[in-house]
Design a protein around this motif. Structure first.
Motif, PDB file in Angstrom:
ATOM      1  N   ASN A   1      40.805  16.194  57.917  1.00  0.00           N
ATOM      2  CA  ASN A   1      39.887  17.136  58.358  1.00  0.00           C
ATOM      3  C   ASN A   1      38.034  16.867  56.979  1.00  0.00           C
ATOM      4  O   ASN A   1      38.534  15.787  56.898  1.00  0.00           O
ATOM      5  N   LEU A   2      37.591  17.638  57.440  1.00  0.00           N
ATOM      6  CA  LEU A   2      36.569  17.745  56.712  1.00  0.00           C
ATOM      7  C   LEU A   2      35.824  16.832  55.188  1.00  0.00           C
ATOM      8  O   LEU A   2      36.153  16.118  54.910  1.00  0.00           O
ATOM      9  N   ASP A   3      37.034  18.177  54.477  1.00  0.00           N
ATOM     10  CA  ASP A   3      36.900  17.702  52.973  1.00  0.00           C
ATOM     11  C   ASP A   3      37.887  15.906  52.655  1.00  0.00           C
ATOM     12  O   ASP A   3      37.801  15.954  51.694  1.00  0.00           O
ATOM     13  N   ASP A   4      38.647  15.568  53.341  1.00  0.00           N
ATOM     14  CA  ASP A   4      39.289  14.656  53.309  1.00  0.00           C
ATOM     15  C   ASP A   4      38.576  13.376  53.287  1.00  0.00           C
ATOM     16  O   ASP A   4      38.754  12.263  53.616  1.00  0.00           O
ATOM     17  N   ASN A   6      34.959  13.509  53.395  1.00  0.00           N
ATOM     18  CA  ASN A   6      34.723  13.212  52.318  1.00  0.00           C
ATOM     19  C   ASN A   6      34.906  12.609  51.118  1.00  0.00           C
ATOM     20  O   ASN A   6      33.972  11.822  50.336  1.00  0.00           O
ATOM     21  N   THR A  38      29.196  20.433  56.847  1.00  0.00           N
ATOM     22  CA  THR A  38      29.760  20.559  57.400  1.00  0.00           C
ATOM     23  C   THR A  38      29.854  20.244  58.559  1.00  0.00           C
ATOM     24  O   THR A  38      29.618  19.016  58.862  1.00  0.00           O
ATOM     25  N   VAL A  39      30.864  20.709  59.527  1.00  0.00           N
ATOM     26  CA  VAL A  39      31.565  19.237  60.825  1.00  0.00           C
ATOM     27  C   VAL A  39      30.327  19.602  61.656  1.00  0.00           C
ATOM     28  O   VAL A  39      30.305  17.995  61.759  1.00  0.00           O
ATOM     29  N   ARG A 159      34.471  16.356  65.704  1.00  0.00           N
ATOM     30  CA  ARG A 159      35.058  17.674  65.996  1.00  0.00           C
ATOM     31  C   ARG A 159      36.164  18.194  65.921  1.00  0.00           C
ATOM     32  O   ARG A 159      36.851  19.542  64.746  1.00  0.00           O
ATOM     33  N   ASP A 161      38.620  16.452  64.923  1.00  0.00           N
ATOM     34  CA  ASP A 161      39.931  15.721  63.300  1.00  0.00           C
ATOM     35  C   ASP A 161      38.995  16.234  62.358  1.00  0.00           C
ATOM     36  O   ASP A 161      39.613  15.922  61.254  1.00  0.00           O
ATOM     37  N   LEU A 162      37.469  16.276  62.208  1.00  0.00           N
ATOM     38  CA  LEU A 162      37.392  17.011  60.781  1.00  0.00           C
ATOM     39  C   LEU A 162      37.133  18.667  60.796  1.00  0.00           C
ATOM     40  O   LEU A 162      36.787  19.099  59.987  1.00  0.00           O
ATOM     41  N   GLY A 163      37.324  19.755  62.232  1.00  0.00           N
ATOM     42  CA  GLY A 163      37.063  20.531  61.756  1.00  0.00           C
ATOM     43  C   GLY A 163      38.525  21.664  61.580  1.00  0.00           C
ATOM     44  O   GLY A 163      39.475  20.617  61.240  1.00  0.00           O
TER      45      GLY A 163
END
Length: 163
Positions: A1-4, A6, A38-39, A159, A161-163
């Motif tokens: 996800n986005l946090d991972d 980042n 954000t994504v 989108r 993978d990160l969403g």
């Protein structure tokens, strides 16, 4: 996800981005641009960075893409993504699958690379119509279209993978 994404180290983030499009300079630019709030911000950056893609980048990237209708093999992340994206081809009739294989071979002979299309959300008949249409493109126009398809694939994967 986005946090991972980042939080990952730069090399790890770039490796993740290579699954979206196997263009190292692009993947490194996405990794260097972190963190993304954000994504959609990451997707915008991916689209902007893809504006620099060249036909040589396209050729390098499609070397990692299976042919439409061909069952990808292996255990790499790219294989699993391609299997999901091309799921519609598993529902194609034998006649349509043969027509796609023939048209894809003609495309490869004409342009020197596998036929690349965003398969997700398209029917087998739509993909077959597209390969036939694009066979009439000149080399420059086709490279631009294929780069556009690669961009759609990459951003869609990002989108997902990160969403």
């Amino acid at each position: 996800n986005l946090d991972d994404f980042n939080r990952a180290g730069k090399a790890e983030a770039a490796r993740a981005a290579l699954v979206w499009a196997a263009i190292p300079s692009w993947a490194e630019a996405l990794a260097a641009g972190r963190p993304y709030a954000t994504v959609e911000e990451a997707a915008r950056e991916a689209e902007q960075a893809s504006a620099a893609w060249t036909p040589a980048d396209l050729d390098d990237a499609v070397a990692h893409h299976p042919r439409i209708g061909q069952r990808p093999h292996g255990d790499e992340p790219e294989v699993h993504v391609s299997q999901r994206e091309q799921a519609a081809m598993r529902t194609a009739s034998e006649e349509l699958a043969v027509a796609m294989a023939e048209a894809s071979a003609l495309y490869e002979s004409r342009f020197g690379r596998v036929f690349l299309i965003r398969a997700a959300g398209r029917t087998p008949a739509e993909m077959l119509a597209e390969v036939h249409r694009r066979l009439h493109n000149d080399d420059e126009t086709e490279a631009e279209e294929a780069i556009g398809q690669l961009r759609q694939i990459a951003v869609r994967r990002l989108r997902g993978d990160l969403g």
